[in-house]
Design an enzyme around this catalytic site. Structure first.
Site, PDB file in Angstrom:
ATOM      1  N   THR A   1     -10.670   3.026 -18.276  1.00 12.89           N
ATOM      2  CA  THR A   1     -10.349   2.159 -17.134  1.00 12.89           C
ATOM      3  C   THR A   1     -11.464   2.283 -16.093  1.00 12.89           C
ATOM      4  OG1 THR A   1      -9.249   3.840 -15.801  1.00 12.89           O
ATOM      5  CG2 THR A   1      -7.885   2.699 -17.444  1.00 12.89           C
TER       6      THR A   1
ATOM      7  N   TYR B   1      -8.357  16.045  -6.800  1.00 14.21           N
ATOM      8  CA  TYR B   1      -7.574  15.191  -7.707  1.00 14.21           C
ATOM      9  C   TYR B   1      -6.649  16.069  -8.561  1.00 14.21           C
ATOM     10  CZ  TYR B   1      -6.661  11.761 -11.466  1.00 14.21           C
ATOM     11  OH  TYR B   1      -6.055  10.926 -12.382  1.00 14.21           O
TER      12      TYR B   1
ATOM     13  N   ASP C   1       0.882  -1.166   0.000  1.00 14.30           N
ATOM     14  CA  ASP C   1       0.000   0.000   0.000  1.00 14.30           C
ATOM     15  C   ASP C   1       0.920   1.217   0.000  1.00 14.30           C
ATOM     16  OD1 ASP C   1      -1.558   2.211   0.836  1.00 14.30           O
ATOM     17  OD2 ASP C   1      -2.958   0.900   1.896  1.00 14.30           O
ATOM     18  N   VAL C   2       0.841   2.030  -1.044  1.00  9.49           N
ATOM     19  CA  VAL C   2       1.828   3.111  -1.200  1.00  9.49           C
ATOM     20  C   VAL C   2       1.697   4.201  -0.136  1.00  9.49           C
ATOM     21  CG1 VAL C   2       2.149   2.744  -3.681  1.00  9.49           C
ATOM     22  CG2 VAL C   2       0.413   4.398  -2.875  1.00  9.49           C
TER      23      VAL C   2
ATOM     24  N   LYS D   1      -2.552  15.917  -8.666  1.00  7.21           N
ATOM     25  CA  LYS D   1      -1.787  15.629  -9.886  1.00  7.21           C
ATOM     26  C   LYS D   1      -0.874  16.806 -10.262  1.00  7.21           C
ATOM     27  CE  LYS D   1      -3.075  11.379 -10.786  1.00  7.21           C
ATOM     28  NZ  LYS D   1      -2.113  10.262 -10.716  1.00  7.21           N
TER      29      LYS D   1
HETATM   30  N1  LIG Z   1      -8.115   6.451 -16.551  1.00  5.86           N
HETATM   31  C1  LIG Z   1      -7.913   7.728 -16.800  1.00  5.86           C
HETATM   32  O1  LIG Z   1      -8.682   8.357 -17.535  1.00  5.86           O
HETATM   33  C2  LIG Z   1      -6.695   8.425 -16.242  1.00  5.86           C
HETATM   34  C3  LIG Z   1      -6.421   9.712 -16.716  1.00  5.86           C
HETATM   35  C4  LIG Z   1      -5.329  10.385 -16.206  1.00  5.86           C
HETATM   36  C5  LIG Z   1      -4.512   9.789 -15.282  1.00  5.86           C
HETATM   37  N2  LIG Z   1      -4.797   8.542 -14.825  1.00  5.86           N
HETATM   38  C6  LIG Z   1      -3.877   7.957 -13.843  1.00  5.86           C
HETATM   39  O2  LIG Z   1      -3.453   6.688 -14.311  1.00  5.86           O
HETATM   40  C7  LIG Z   1      -3.069   5.884 -13.177  1.00  5.86           C
HETATM   41  C8  LIG Z   1      -3.735   4.526 -13.282  1.00  5.86           C
HETATM   42  O3  LIG Z   1      -5.148   4.697 -13.172  1.00  5.86           O
HETATM   43  P1  LIG Z   1      -6.185   3.779 -13.948  1.00  5.86           P
HETATM   44  O4  LIG Z   1      -6.973   4.656 -14.817  1.00  5.86           O
HETATM   45  O5  LIG Z   1      -5.478   2.631 -14.524  1.00  5.86           O
HETATM   46  O6  LIG Z   1      -7.172   3.359 -12.756  1.00  5.86           O
HETATM   47  P2  LIG Z   1      -7.266   2.087 -11.848  1.00  5.86           P
HETATM   48  O7  LIG Z   1      -7.520   0.884 -12.695  1.00  5.86           O
HETATM   49  O8  LIG Z   1      -8.225   2.420 -10.773  1.00  5.86           O
HETATM   50  O9  LIG Z   1      -5.782   1.936 -11.259  1.00  5.86           O
HETATM   51  C9  LIG Z   1      -5.364   2.513 -10.072  1.00  5.86           C
HETATM   52  C10 LIG Z   1      -4.641   1.437  -9.292  1.00  5.86           C
HETATM   53  O10 LIG Z   1      -4.054   2.019  -8.121  1.00  5.86           O
HETATM   54  C11 LIG Z   1      -4.254   1.117  -7.054  1.00  5.86           C
HETATM   55  N3  LIG Z   1      -4.193   1.804  -5.778  1.00  5.86           N
HETATM   56  C12 LIG Z   1      -5.042   2.745  -5.297  1.00  5.86           C
HETATM   57  N4  LIG Z   1      -4.664   3.119  -4.077  1.00  5.86           N
HETATM   58  C13 LIG Z   1      -3.552   2.395  -3.770  1.00  5.86           C
HETATM   59  C14 LIG Z   1      -2.691   2.330  -2.651  1.00  5.86           C
HETATM   60  N5  LIG Z   1      -2.895   3.105  -1.568  1.00  5.86           N
HETATM   61  N6  LIG Z   1      -1.637   1.484  -2.698  1.00  5.86           N
HETATM   62  C15 LIG Z   1      -1.426   0.704  -3.771  1.00  5.86           C
HETATM   63  N7  LIG Z   1      -2.206   0.712  -4.860  1.00  5.86           N
HETATM   64  C16 LIG Z   1      -3.262   1.547  -4.857  1.00  5.86           C
HETATM   65  C17 LIG Z   1      -5.613   0.512  -7.312  1.00  5.86           C
HETATM   66  O11 LIG Z   1      -5.717  -0.700  -6.595  1.00  5.86           O
HETATM   67  P3  LIG Z   1      -7.033  -1.141  -5.817  1.00  5.86           P
HETATM   68  O12 LIG Z   1      -7.809  -1.930  -6.831  1.00  5.86           O
HETATM   69  O13 LIG Z   1      -6.519  -1.945  -4.679  1.00  5.86           O
HETATM   70  O14 LIG Z   1      -7.750   0.109  -5.379  1.00  5.86           O
HETATM   71  C18 LIG Z   1      -5.589   0.327  -8.814  1.00  5.86           C
HETATM   72  O15 LIG Z   1      -5.045  -0.933  -9.165  1.00  5.86           O
HETATM   73  C19 LIG Z   1      -3.446   6.688 -11.939  1.00  5.86           C
HETATM   74  O16 LIG Z   1      -2.305   7.382 -11.464  1.00  5.86           O
HETATM   75  C20 LIG Z   1      -4.464   7.683 -12.471  1.00  5.86           C
HETATM   76  O17 LIG Z   1      -4.575   8.840 -11.669  1.00  5.86           O
HETATM   77  C21 LIG Z   1      -5.879   7.836 -15.280  1.00  5.86           C
END
Ligand SMILES: NC(=O)c1ccc[n+]([C@@H]2O[C@H](COP(=O)([O-])OP(=O)(O)OC[C@H]3O[C@@H](n4cnc5c(N)ncnc54)[C@H](OP(=O)(O)O)[C@@H]3O)[C@@H](O)[C@H]2O)c1
Length: 248
Positions: free
Chosen positions: A188, A153, A60-61, A157
């Site tokens: 996602t 958020y 857990d980060v 960021k």
């Molecule tokens: N999707 C978009 O449109 C988008 C756009 C811009 C930026 N991003 C960024 O891309 C990155 C990946 O996001 P994603 O879209 O792929 O969403 P996601 O599938 O929800 O991935 C986020 C991951 O982070 C994990 N996580 C959350 N809190 C944590 C913690 N305290 N310790 C360890 N792991 C933790 C989650 O695990 P759990 O399942 O255990 O919660 C999940 O596997 C993130 O940094 C997000 O902000 C996404």
């Protein structure tokens, strides 16, 4: 690339998962990290099916002991750390500023900012010992533009992009590059939770000049590039992989 050791936080879903698959298919040794053992072990097994040496490590980060152990176990297993992708994040409490509380702000910052800081602290420690490494923090288009009803958020960021540039300056002479990849709206689970309704999702897509959501695999391609030797003179950079969302 084939012998590189890659660590990915929050790597069990979405962009992190696609990044783990992309590196594994290139023959890298991959440590995929997250909070759910069963899902993590299944992903590590899948990564091994591509010929990669892969391990799952629970972390857990938000917890420094977890992050320290994650880096130390990576070194113990593979002997070094070449590439770290700090991907773990939460969308947090989406809503108007008037609904925010000290607790809701802290919850988002604990993962999205403190988690990145703790990860970099221990990754830099490991990389400085070898005099090389590449760190990629995952930001967002909202790391450099605003979004109504997502102020916390967005603030977190923006912090990630500032930290990325600052630490890049700190460690440049140690042979460590630090960059961020800023995805635009990407298909996602986080995006589905963030938008809440199909109408909100469609409205967000309408803001993307290329006219569609990104795929996790497309963001992963950007991460693999900026981690690679082809990007060896790039540090302190924010790479948008966003279909033009930042340009609009
Ligand atoms: N999707 C978009 O449109 C988008 C756009 C811009 C930026 N991003 C960024 O891309 C990155 C990946 O996001 P994603 O879209 O792929 O969403 P996601 O599938 O929800 O991935 C986020 C991951 O982070 C994990 N996580 C959350 N809190 C944590 C913690 N305290 N310790 C360890 N792991 C933790 C989650 O695990 P759990 O399942 O255990 O919660 C999940 O596997 C993130 O940094 C997000 O902000 C996404």
């Amino acid at each position: 690339m084939s012998t590189q050791v890659v660590l990915i936080t929050g790597g069990l879903t979405g962009i992190g998962r696609a990044t783990a698959v992309a590196f594994a298919k290139k023959g890298a040794k991959v440590v995929v990290s997250g909070r759910r053992d069963e899902v993590g072990e299944a992903l590590a097994k899948e990564l091994r099916s591509f010929g990669s040496e892969a391990e799952f490590i629970n972390a857990d980060v938000r917890k420094e002991d977890d992050v320290r152990a994650l880096v130390d176990k990576t070194i113990a297993r593979f002997g070094r750390l070449d590439i770290a992708v700090n991907n773990a994040a939460t969308e947090g409490a989406v809503g108007p500023i008037t609904d925010q509380t000290a607790e809701s702000v802290a919850a988002t910052f604990d993962t999205n900012v403190v988690g990145v800081v703790l990860s970099m602290k221990h990754e830099v420690r490991a990389m400085q010992a070898r005099g090389s490494g590449s760190i990629i923090n995952i930001s967002s288009t909202y790391g450099h533009k605003g979004a109504a009803y997502a102020s916390i958020y967005v603030a977190a960021k923006h912090a990630v992009e500032g930290i990325t540039k600052s630490v890049a300056l700190e460690v440049a002479t140690s042979g460590i590059r630090v960059n961020a990849v800023s995805p635009g709206p990407t298909d996602t689970g986080m995006l589905t939770r963030f938008t809440g309704t199909a109408e909100n999702k469609a409205a967000l897509v309408a803001q993307v000049p290329l006219g569609r959501l990104g795929l996790s695999e497309e963001v992963a391609d950007g991460i693999v590039f900026i981690a690679s030797d082809e990007a060896r003179f790039i540090t302190g950079h924010i790479l948008s992989v966003d279909g033009g969302h930042s340009a609009a």
